[in-house]
Scaffold this active site. Structure first.
Site, PDB file in Angstrom:
ATOM      1  N   ASP A  60       0.863  -1.176   0.000  1.00  0.00           N
ATOM      2  CA  ASP A  60       0.000   0.000   0.000  1.00  0.00           C
ATOM      3  C   ASP A  60       0.903   1.231   0.000  1.00  0.00           C
ATOM      4  O   ASP A  60       1.636   1.463   0.963  1.00  0.00           O
ATOM      5  CB  ASP A  60      -0.913  -0.004   1.222  1.00  0.00           C
ATOM      6  CG  ASP A  60      -2.086   0.959   1.076  1.00  0.00           C
ATOM      7  OD1 ASP A  60      -2.123   1.714   0.086  1.00  0.00           O
ATOM      8  OD2 ASP A  60      -2.971   0.959   1.959  1.00  0.00           O
ATOM      9  N   ASP A  93      -2.610   2.294  -6.221  1.00  0.00           N
ATOM     10  CA  ASP A  93      -1.544   2.318  -5.215  1.00  0.00           C
ATOM     11  C   ASP A  93      -1.551   1.116  -4.280  1.00  0.00           C
ATOM     12  O   ASP A  93      -0.902   1.143  -3.235  1.00  0.00           O
ATOM     13  CB  ASP A  93      -1.654   3.598  -4.384  1.00  0.00           C
ATOM     14  CG  ASP A  93      -2.969   3.695  -3.619  1.00  0.00           C
ATOM     15  OD1 ASP A  93      -3.936   3.028  -4.030  1.00  0.00           O
ATOM     16  OD2 ASP A  93      -3.029   4.435  -2.624  1.00  0.00           O
ATOM     17  N   GLU A  94      -2.238   0.045  -4.657  1.00  0.00           N
ATOM     18  CA  GLU A  94      -2.402  -1.068  -3.719  1.00  0.00           C
ATOM     19  C   GLU A  94      -2.488  -2.374  -4.499  1.00  0.00           C
ATOM     20  O   GLU A  94      -3.155  -2.449  -5.535  1.00  0.00           O
ATOM     21  CB  GLU A  94      -3.674  -0.843  -2.903  1.00  0.00           C
ATOM     22  CG  GLU A  94      -3.919  -1.822  -1.801  1.00  0.00           C
ATOM     23  CD  GLU A  94      -5.206  -1.512  -1.042  1.00  0.00           C
ATOM     24  OE1 GLU A  94      -5.491  -2.258  -0.091  1.00  0.00           O
ATOM     25  OE2 GLU A  94      -5.921  -0.554  -1.405  1.00  0.00           O
TER      26      GLU A  94
END
Length: 471
Positions: A11, A105-106
């Site tokens: 993350d 983003d993960e």
């Protein structure tokens, strides 16, 4: 559950805001808020400095401004973020063929499938190496969780924030989870947590002690059974390699059940705006609008409407979601609302972009009248401008030109070089001239129609790195 912590969850830390701080030296270490700046805008990401004031994602932007009036408020640059995300996903792909992105983003990674880790030591080494590679490639930090299941890996990465690594050894799950609040389990929001608290269930250990039958009675078969299994640490979901997204959705669970019909409608409109932002961030449009409503008694209703063609226009999605809400009885209260778009496509039917194209034509005409060089604008960008600020009266050429200069977006001046927009208004635009690797730069103000000032593409955060065109 696996016998070794070979599922990795990455993350990125405050991704949008961190990317803006990295590209703008004067904002490093200062509160930064990224999101829609219009009257109904919401926070997409807040930097850790802004979070100290209570600002968080999905918060109405007006509330964020009250909490942190001195923060920098910037319009998202999704193409820029997508370019950085591409670099990160490439690094994940080097670890394993099984990478499951959850957002820009993960992502989850199956280290075992990549042959890079078979035990705790190998998993930790792979995680630390990944964090170093991300920093060297993008200039940004990410937090890594390692565990024997996806649920625990995600919990671990949350514990690792910011810029850390946490590994949960298989066999320690019950000991780790037992004393924690039930809210640590994915899917348990404030309303469900309060419902459980009233039943005397506060910790994960309380969930296990209550038993599956009691949880099914309180929450329903699907939700109660899932909660019980997760409380035991059981999560056998595999990491699924990247595949075409079937839908994009957002939802919120409310601390207190909503009863006011106007408030419910406003929340649906806000969720629709967030859903469109996520839809655009994935580079898609969609045909089917879905509304999800979980009522006071935990009964869940879904309603959908299929359009004649795919769209990513926030106005179209909000209007469809509002029509669907009219079909739902909210008497008694609402604890959860969600808006989604399915039937995804990589294009948008032209007739659904009429409003955005009109805005684009207006901007181009104003530029010509002001003597500015013409520019080609993507219809999606024009549509974002429409969503951000719709004038109450026909815009003048100066007002329209001002909307070209979105706060935070890149510009280039023929004399002063590369910079970014701090703000615009009253016929003028303020620019700070600096680059990712420079010292904090100087601020200058120009007329919005200055022929020496033009929009620019973002510069790479790390020399030699990739960039994307400004969104």
């Amino acid at each position: 559950m696996r016998a070794a912590p070979t599922i990795l969850h990455l993350d990125m830390d405050a991704f949008f805001a961190a990317a803006e701080q990295a590209s703008k030296p004067s904002l490093r270490g200062k509160p930064v808020v990224v999101g829609g700046l219009g009257p109904r805008g919401v926070v997409a990401t807040a930097s850790y400095e802004a979070r100290r004031f209570g600002v968080h994602s999905a918060m109405p932007m007006a509330q964020a401004r009250r909490l942190a009036p001195n923060a920098a408020y910037l319009v998202p640059r999704f193409a820029f973020y997508r370019a950085i995300s591409g670099q990160v996903m490439e690094l994940l792909g080097r670890l394993s063929p099984l990478v499951e992105p959850l957002s820009l983003d993960e992502a989850f990674v199956d280290l075992e499938a990549g042959g890079v880790a078979e035990d705790s030591a190998g998993a930790r080494a792979a995680g630390e190496r990944l964090r170093r590679d991300i920093l060297a490639t993008t200039g940004l930090t990410g937090s890594v969780g390692l565990a024997g299941s996806k649920m625990l890996a995600k919990i671990a990465s949350e514990e690792a924030k910011p810029d850390g690594l946490v590994l949960i050894e298989p066999g320690t799950e019950r000991e780790l989870l037992g004393p924690r609040s039930v809210r640590i389990i994915p899917g348990i929001g404030p309303a469900t947590g309060e419902h459980l608290r009233r039943a005397g269930i506060i910790t994960v250990a309380d969930v296990v002690e209550a038993g599956e039958d009691e949880l099914v009675r309180l929450l329903g078969r699907a939700h109660g059974g899932s909660l019980y299994r997760m409380a035991l640490g059981h999560d056998d979901r595999p990491v699924v390699a990247e595949r075409d997204a079937k839908s994009v959705s957002v939802e919120d669970t409310f601390d207190v059940d909503l009863h006011d019909r106007l408030r419910i409608r406003l929340e649906v409109e806000r969720l629709a705006e967030r859903c469109v932002a996520r839809l655009r961030g994935s580079g898609h449009s969609g045909r089917t609008i879905v509304l999800k409503v979980r009522r006071y008694d935990f009964s869940t209703l879904t309603r959908s409407e299929t359009l004649r063609g795919p769209t990513d226009d926030p106005v179209v999605v909000k209007e469809a979601a509002a029509r669907l809400l009219d079909l739902v009885d909210t008497t008694g209260g609402v604890r959860l609302l969600g808006v989604g778009v399915s039937g995804l496509a990589d294009y948008t039917q032209e007739d659904l972009f009429a409003q955005a194209e009109a805005e684009q034509a207006e901007l181009a005409q104003a530029a010509r009248e002001a003597g500015e060089p013409g520019e080609s604008r993507d219809p999606a960008t024009a549509s974002e401008a429409v969503a951000a600020a719709v004038p109450a009266a026909p815009a003048t050429a100066t007002e329209t030109a001002e909307r070209r200069w979105a706060a935070g977006h890149d510009v280039r001046h023929a004399v002063h070089g590369h910079g970014w927009v701090q703000g615009s208004g009253v016929g003028r635009v303020t620019v700070r001239f600096e680059e990712p690797g420079s010292a904090p730069g100087r601020v200058r103000t120009f007329p919005v129609d200055d022929p020496e000032l033009e929009p620019a593409d973002p510069l790479p955060l790390v020399p030699g790195g990739a960039t994307g065109a400004a969104a």
